[in-house]
Design an enzyme around this catalytic site. Structure first.
Site, PDB file in Angstrom:
ATOM      1  N   MET A  42      -4.062   0.054  -1.060  1.00 26.42           N
ATOM      2  CA  MET A  42      -3.703   0.448   0.280  1.00 26.42           C
ATOM      3  C   MET A  42      -4.726   2.018   0.386  1.00 26.42           C
ATOM      4  O   MET A  42      -4.792   2.606  -0.486  1.00 26.42           O
ATOM      5  CB  MET A  42      -2.321   0.874   0.536  1.00 26.42           C
ATOM      6  CG  MET A  42      -2.035   1.812   1.429  1.00 26.42           C
ATOM      7  SD  MET A  42      -0.215   2.559   1.521  1.00 26.42           S
ATOM      8  CE  MET A  42       0.575   1.246   2.038  1.00 26.42           C
ATOM      9  N   ASN A  43      -5.271   1.848   1.801  1.00 25.69           N
ATOM     10  CA  ASN A  43      -5.848   3.335   1.957  1.00 25.69           C
ATOM     11  C   ASN A  43      -5.069   3.556   3.424  1.00 25.69           C
ATOM     12  O   ASN A  43      -3.862   3.515   3.417  1.00 25.69           O
ATOM     13  CB  ASN A  43      -7.297   3.524   1.642  1.00 25.69           C
ATOM     14  CG  ASN A  43      -8.163   2.772   2.416  1.00 25.69           C
ATOM     15  OD1 ASN A  43      -8.681   1.602   2.340  1.00 25.69           O
ATOM     16  ND2 ASN A  43      -9.196   3.315   3.315  1.00 25.69           N
ATOM     17  N   ASP A  44      -5.845   3.968   4.236  1.00 24.63           N
ATOM     18  CA  ASP A  44      -5.435   4.808   5.459  1.00 24.63           C
ATOM     19  C   ASP A  44      -4.451   3.977   6.017  1.00 24.63           C
ATOM     20  O   ASP A  44      -4.510   2.597   6.404  1.00 24.63           O
ATOM     21  CB  ASP A  44      -6.547   4.798   6.534  1.00 24.63           C
ATOM     22  CG  ASP A  44      -7.928   5.368   6.030  1.00 24.63           C
ATOM     23  OD1 ASP A  44      -8.079   5.578   4.982  1.00 24.63           O
ATOM     24  OD2 ASP A  44      -8.924   5.298   6.717  1.00 24.63           O
ATOM     25  N   ARG A  88     -16.823   4.804  13.581  1.00 23.30           N
ATOM     26  CA  ARG A  88     -15.571   4.104  13.048  1.00 23.30           C
ATOM     27  C   ARG A  88     -14.390   4.780  13.411  1.00 23.30           C
ATOM     28  O   ARG A  88     -14.198   5.967  13.849  1.00 23.30           O
ATOM     29  CB  ARG A  88     -15.607   3.789  11.581  1.00 23.30           C
ATOM     30  CG  ARG A  88     -15.604   5.042  10.788  1.00 23.30           C
ATOM     31  CD  ARG A  88     -15.868   4.743   9.420  1.00 23.30           C
ATOM     32  NE  ARG A  88     -16.170   5.756   8.363  1.00 23.30           N
ATOM     33  CZ  ARG A  88     -17.336   6.199   8.021  1.00 23.30           C
ATOM     34  NH1 ARG A  88     -18.593   5.485   8.382  1.00 23.30           N
ATOM     35  NH2 ARG A  88     -17.633   7.273   7.153  1.00 23.30           N
ATOM     36  N   ASP A  89     -13.201   4.135  13.183  1.00 26.49           N
ATOM     37  CA  ASP A  89     -11.818   4.707  13.231  1.00 26.49           C
ATOM     38  C   ASP A  89     -11.226   4.945  14.616  1.00 26.49           C
ATOM     39  O   ASP A  89     -10.905   6.142  14.905  1.00 26.49           O
ATOM     40  CB  ASP A  89     -11.673   5.826  12.249  1.00 26.49           C
ATOM     41  CG  ASP A  89     -11.937   5.569  10.901  1.00 26.49           C
ATOM     42  OD1 ASP A  89     -12.185   4.303  10.549  1.00 26.49           O
ATOM     43  OD2 ASP A  89     -12.584   6.618  10.159  1.00 26.49           O
TER      44      ASP A  89
END
Ligand code: FRU
Length: 495
Positions: A37-39, A167-168
């Protein structure tokens, strides 16, 4: 329709996730169902539940082609896994479904906006993937990517901004019912900027302005932006990569920061007035906020740091999300405190008042690895004291220490002796507000992490450790004489 790639991930996580016992995970922090898992992504309230998606590679404990994992909760603390929501199954996201956000559409559908990464090799043999913003709609369980994807691509951004670092998206609804979205992007000078887009219907987007730029001052690329109003100020939150340390405010590497200012929505001008780190510990990155139905602005981050991601061959999961924290502004600074829902998980209470401390001491009943403990420290004489040290997750060989030094007004955390066998950063220091040697430390432990809230949330200091669970001791010690009050609750997450 569920693609073969998503179906494969769902079957994999259901099968292998079942082999991970609850006792081997944090009790009230979200960890991946299986693998990496990251963000945190798509953090939102939808149809009576909080949804928390996350950057996910189910097939190993290392980063890989990004999927979106998915979990729901009614109290932000006890999470139930749902099947993975997105897989990199389209040409425009074949290298990964990167971070993004979510909201409820007026017709009740759930909208996810994420960065699709398309694998791309330039003629010179260098891999320069293309990043675009994409949408998926669903019912809180299954999501369909839109045929019109990507909805924001290179032709939608100003010249000089890079499609390789774009991104994001964080999407939000404006007061007039239109939508806004902030996205991180790299500019000509190699450093980051936050772009603002707008849409009348959340499907057709147009570029509005550059809200703020890094100018190579705070790190380089700015990732994972968020943009929200808080107690009359406007906050732009972002995660800069490649920071060079600035005093004790920002450390080297990947950091997080609040940019505080005012915003003129008619002119789309953000006037930055102050900059502050979000967390002062070792393990915190890529936070995202949601607006709770009761109006609270709540933040959660990835409880990890890119430069220290090490998992062992036996590990079945890697990465956690921090405790969700309520944000407010006090004395011109953003203050964070754990969500009030935590009080409902309080179990046995142990408390002590006016305990003199000098030699290392333990207090009966004060131990544990899933606890919520508040310690207030004050000097016992006019001479003050040199330092106060608390050890947590302590056993015969291990401990993690939290040390306050009034002379320099610094708090220092160290996991040097937590059982690590890695030679990376294990110590962090930050400034706290001195009140004549008095300090209040709320320490929340959840098996493999500590989150410390200093002086009612003026600083949050987060770190993870891999200490065996048998090391559950807590001790207090000071150079010079102190007096402490301690209030400790066990956290009972299966209530
Ligand atoms: C931040 C980040 C994001 C990206 C994601 C990829 O940690 O680098 O910018 O979308 O991770 O997993």
């Amino acid at each position: 329709m569920t693609s073969a790639l998503l179906q494969k991930a769902r079957e994999y996580e259901e099968h292998y996730g079942a082999y991970i016992s609850d006792a081997a995970r944090p009790a009230f922090h979200l960890s991946p169902r299986v693998g990496w898992m990251n963000d945190p992504n798509g953090f939102c309230f939808y149809k009576g539940q909080y949804h928390l998606f996350y950057q996910y590679h189910p097939y190993s404990t290392k980063w890989g082609p990004m999927h979106w994992g998915h979990a729901v909760s009614r109290d932000l603390l006890r999470w139930e896994y749902l099947p993975a929501a997105l897989a990199p199954d389209e040409a425009y996201d074949d290298a990964g479904c990167f971070s993004g956000s979510a909201l409820e559409l007026p017709d009740g559908r759930h909208l996810l906006m994420y960065t699709g990464v398309r694998s791309h090799m330039d003629e010179d043999g260098v891999r320069r993937d293309l990043q675009t913003q994409c949408l998926a709609v669903g019912d809180g369980l299954n999501y369909e990517k839109l045929p019109s994807n990507p909805v924001i691509a290179g032709d939608g951004i100003p010249e000089g901004f890079s499609v390789h670092d774009f991104r994001d998206p964080k999407i939000f609804r404006n007061a007039d019912g239109s939508y806004g979205c902030v996205v991180g992007c790299r500019t000509q000078d190699g450093s980051g900027a936050i772009l603002l887009f707008e849409s009348k219907n959340a499907f057709d987007w147009r570029f509005v302005t550059v809200l703020d730029r890094c100018w190579n001052e705070y790190g380089r690329m700015w990732e994972c932006p968020d943009f929200f109003e808080l107690d009359g100020k406007q906050i732009l939150m972002t995660s800069p990569q490649d920071m060079s340390a600035v005093g004790l405010e920002f450390h080297n590497g990947d950091c997080t920061m609040f940019l505080l200012g005012d915003y003129d929505p008619a002119a789309h001008v953000f006037d930055r007035q102050a900059v502050q780190a979000v967390d002062y510990g070792l393990d915190f990155y890529a936070p995202q906020t949601l607006l709770a139905p009761d109006g609270r602005r709540i933040v959660a981050g990835w409880m990890q740091n890119w430069d220290t991601c090490v998992s062992g061959p036996e590990d079945k999961w890697f990465g956690q999300v921090t405790l969700p924290r309520e944000l407010t502004i006090r004395d011109g600074r953003v203050v964070q405190n754990p969500v009030r829902e935590l009080a409902a998980l309080h179990g046995r209470r142990v408390s002590y008042s006016d305990i003199p401390v000098q030699e290392e001491l333990t207090l009966r009943g004060v131990y544990g690895r899933t606890i919520d403990m508040t310690v207030t420290v004050r000097p016992r004489s006019e001479c003050g004291y040199t330092n106060f040290r608390m050890k947590v997750a302590a056993g015969s060989q291990h401990y993690t220490s939290i040390t306050y030094t009034p002379l320099t007004s610094t708090l220092r955390v160290s996991r040097d002796h937590s059982g690590t066998n890695r030679d990376f950063v294990h110590v962090r220091e930050c400034f706290v507000r001195d009140r004549g040697g008095e300090i209040k430390l709320r320490v929340i432990l959840d098996r493999f992490s500590a989150e410390i809230f200093v002086n009612d949330g003026e600083q949050a200091v987060t770190l993870t450790f891999h200490t065996p669970l048998s090391a559950d001791g807590i001790s207090f010690q000071s150079q010079g004489k102190t007096v402490i009050n301690v209030e400790k609750y066990d956290i009972v997450a299966d209530k």
